[in-house]
Design a protein around this motif. Sequence first.
Motif, PDB file in Angstrom:
ATOM      1  N   ARG A 210      45.715  10.682 -32.250  1.00  0.00           N
ATOM      2  CA  ARG A 210      44.377  11.247 -32.470  1.00  0.00           C
ATOM      3  C   ARG A 210      43.329  10.193 -32.152  1.00  0.00           C
ATOM      4  NH1 ARG A 210      44.013  15.452 -36.643  1.00  0.00           N
ATOM      5  NH2 ARG A 210      42.312  14.268 -37.519  1.00  0.00           N
ATOM      6  N   CYS A 211      42.509  10.505 -31.154  1.00  0.00           N
ATOM      7  CA  CYS A 211      41.509   9.558 -30.635  1.00  0.00           C
ATOM      8  C   CYS A 211      40.566   9.091 -31.743  1.00  0.00           C
ATOM      9  CB  CYS A 211      40.735  10.261 -29.528  1.00  0.00           C
ATOM     10  SG  CYS A 211      39.344   9.346 -28.887  1.00  0.00           S
ATOM     11  N   SER A 212      40.244   7.806 -31.731  1.00  0.00           N
ATOM     12  CA  SER A 212      39.373   7.275 -32.790  1.00  0.00           C
ATOM     13  C   SER A 212      37.956   7.856 -32.716  1.00  0.00           C
ATOM     14  CB  SER A 212      39.316   5.745 -32.719  1.00  0.00           C
ATOM     15  OG  SER A 212      38.657   5.323 -31.541  1.00  0.00           O
ATOM     16  N   HIS A 213      37.572   8.420 -31.572  1.00  0.00           N
ATOM     17  CA  HIS A 213      36.213   8.976 -31.467  1.00  0.00           C
ATOM     18  C   HIS A 213      36.074  10.243 -32.302  1.00  0.00           C
ATOM     19  CE1 HIS A 213      33.049  11.361 -29.104  1.00  0.00           C
ATOM     20  NE2 HIS A 213      32.403  10.480 -29.830  1.00  0.00           N
ATOM     21  N   LEU A 214      36.792  11.311 -31.915  1.00  0.00           N
ATOM     22  CA  LEU A 214      36.698  12.550 -32.690  1.00  0.00           C
ATOM     23  C   LEU A 214      38.053  13.252 -32.773  1.00  0.00           C
ATOM     24  CD1 LEU A 214      33.250  14.066 -31.543  1.00  0.00           C
ATOM     25  CD2 LEU A 214      33.819  13.104 -33.766  1.00  0.00           C
ATOM     26  N   ALA A 215      39.123  12.457 -32.713  1.00  0.00           N
ATOM     27  CA  ALA A 215      40.483  12.965 -32.964  1.00  0.00           C
ATOM     28  C   ALA A 215      41.050  13.805 -31.826  1.00  0.00           C
ATOM     29  CB  ALA A 215      40.537  13.742 -34.283  1.00  0.00           C
ATOM     30  N   GLY A 216      40.586  13.609 -30.610  1.00  0.00           N
ATOM     31  CA  GLY A 216      41.175  14.311 -29.459  1.00  0.00           C
ATOM     32  C   GLY A 216      42.631  13.902 -29.244  1.00  0.00           C
ATOM     33  N   PRO A 217      43.460  14.775 -28.613  1.00  0.00           N
ATOM     34  CA  PRO A 217      44.890  14.490 -28.424  1.00  0.00           C
ATOM     35  C   PRO A 217      45.135  13.590 -27.199  1.00  0.00           C
ATOM     36  CG  PRO A 217      44.357  16.679 -27.585  1.00  0.00           C
ATOM     37  CD  PRO A 217      43.063  16.092 -28.102  1.00  0.00           C
TER      38      PRO A 217
ATOM     39  N   VAL B  46      42.930   8.007 -20.770  1.00  0.00           N
ATOM     40  CA  VAL B  46      41.578   8.573 -20.877  1.00  0.00           C
ATOM     41  C   VAL B  46      41.658   9.818 -21.745  1.00  0.00           C
ATOM     42  CG1 VAL B  46      39.606   9.502 -19.613  1.00  0.00           C
ATOM     43  CG2 VAL B  46      41.047   7.738 -18.558  1.00  0.00           C
ATOM     44  N   CYS B  47      40.915   9.813 -22.852  1.00  0.00           N
ATOM     45  CA  CYS B  47      40.951  10.955 -23.768  1.00  0.00           C
ATOM     46  C   CYS B  47      40.449  12.223 -23.065  1.00  0.00           C
ATOM     47  CB  CYS B  47      40.089  10.652 -24.992  1.00  0.00           C
ATOM     48  SG  CYS B  47      40.019  12.036 -26.155  1.00  0.00           S
ATOM     49  N   PRO B  48      41.155  13.351 -23.239  1.00  0.00           N
ATOM     50  CA  PRO B  48      40.740  14.572 -22.529  1.00  0.00           C
ATOM     51  C   PRO B  48      39.443  15.182 -23.061  1.00  0.00           C
ATOM     52  CG  PRO B  48      42.552  15.058 -24.033  1.00  0.00           C
ATOM     53  CD  PRO B  48      42.367  13.564 -24.048  1.00  0.00           C
ATOM     54  N   TRP B  49      38.972  14.772 -24.228  1.00  0.00           N
ATOM     55  CA  TRP B  49      37.793  15.444 -24.803  1.00  0.00           C
ATOM     56  C   TRP B  49      36.472  14.841 -24.328  1.00  0.00           C
ATOM     57  CZ3 TRP B  49      38.923  16.863 -30.647  1.00  0.00           C
ATOM     58  CH2 TRP B  49      39.899  17.870 -30.666  1.00  0.00           C
ATOM     59  N   HIS B  50      36.269  13.550 -24.462  1.00  0.00           N
ATOM     60  CA  HIS B  50      34.983  12.955 -24.059  1.00  0.00           C
ATOM     61  C   HIS B  50      35.160  11.703 -23.197  1.00  0.00           C
ATOM     62  CE1 HIS B  50      34.415  14.860 -28.103  1.00  0.00           C
ATOM     63  NE2 HIS B  50      33.466  15.481 -27.434  1.00  0.00           N
ATOM     64  N   GLY B  51      36.389  11.434 -22.763  1.00  0.00           N
ATOM     65  CA  GLY B  51      36.598  10.379 -21.778  1.00  0.00           C
ATOM     66  C   GLY B  51      36.705   8.965 -22.310  1.00  0.00           C
ATOM     67  N   SER B  52      36.865   8.768 -23.624  1.00  0.00           N
ATOM     68  CA  SER B  52      37.103   7.400 -24.104  1.00  0.00           C
ATOM     69  C   SER B  52      38.385   6.869 -23.455  1.00  0.00           C
ATOM     70  CB  SER B  52      37.267   7.370 -25.624  1.00  0.00           C
ATOM     71  OG  SER B  52      36.055   7.664 -26.259  1.00  0.00           O
ATOM     72  N   THR B  53      38.354   5.574 -23.113  1.00  0.00           N
ATOM     73  CA  THR B  53      39.490   4.988 -22.396  1.00  0.00           C
ATOM     74  C   THR B  53      40.036   3.818 -23.207  1.00  0.00           C
ATOM     75  OG1 THR B  53      38.409   5.625 -20.334  1.00  0.00           O
ATOM     76  CG2 THR B  53      40.197   4.021 -20.172  1.00  0.00           C
TER      77      THR B  53
END
Length: 306
Positions: free
Chosen positions: A239-246, A263-270
């Motif tokens: 779960r991505c540290s930004h907003l828990a994206g998979p 690269v997170c599929p929700w907002h692109g955090s890498t």
Amino acid sequence: MNRRASKIFRRVPAPPGPTRLVDMAEGLEHTGNLDRVIGALQGAVRRALPKGPVKDALHGVPFGHPAHPPLTDLPMGCWISATALDLLPGTARASQALIAAGLAGAVPTALTGLADWSELHREQQRVGLVHAAGTATATLLYAASLVARLQGRDRAGRALGLTGLTALMAGGFLGGHLAFRQAAGASHADQVSHLVPLGWHDLCEAAELPDGWPVQRRLGYITLFVLRVGDEVHVLADRCSHLAGPLHQGRIVTDDEGDPCVVCPWHGSTFRVDDGSVVHGPATARQPAFESRVLDNGMLQVRPIT
Ligand code: FES
């Protein structure tokens, strides 16, 4: 409660109901009236602030912490202090200086807020837009207050400042709702260290992992992102540290040094897959990473990196 249940369970006093302010903020989360405005504004912000080093800096990636919340202290602190000084005699020049300093601080505060807002969920953006409207109104009122004071209209300047403070408090309340109720800006991966005991844990057969393709595996209460590249296995919290994206649904890329990243599929955090460090925002918090090893029987084991 029925009679049987009331005999089994101890009765506890009901908590006080939510205040009307909280009801209003929660209602705002689910109001779609602003969505067309939000869509247009989000597109404009993303075009004006494309992903890259400038936007990463506005998110706070170099500091490992969101930049917007601490910056809000500057205009809020200055303007609240100016309004307090207005209650005392002989403080006109000090109030003017504080209002001017707050206006200067409002610029980076607004820019960092816009950058973060453009990468939020829609429910958060609804609250965020009204929060921004409140603080923008406060900024305009304090600017008008400063102009009035410089023109010698001190009473009008004080009245405008007091009105600005009201708008500031309303905007600040919604900012608090956004940060603490909706968890915008908080790390959504921080709880991992409380859910996984130290030490090695069996995860899965190493042979079942595809090469170069991320998969999700469960470890107790949490899910993990697992990527095998040849003989190396990289494991992060999923779960991505930004907003828990998979993260296991994300793209695999390489950074400037050639290290594999996801690269997170929700907002692109890498994130670098070997240690979870942030390469690009909006995430600012490192993704929890795990060491891995393969036993002689082919079992993949992982343990949290502390
Ligand atoms: S959830 Fe937003 S970048 Fe991952």
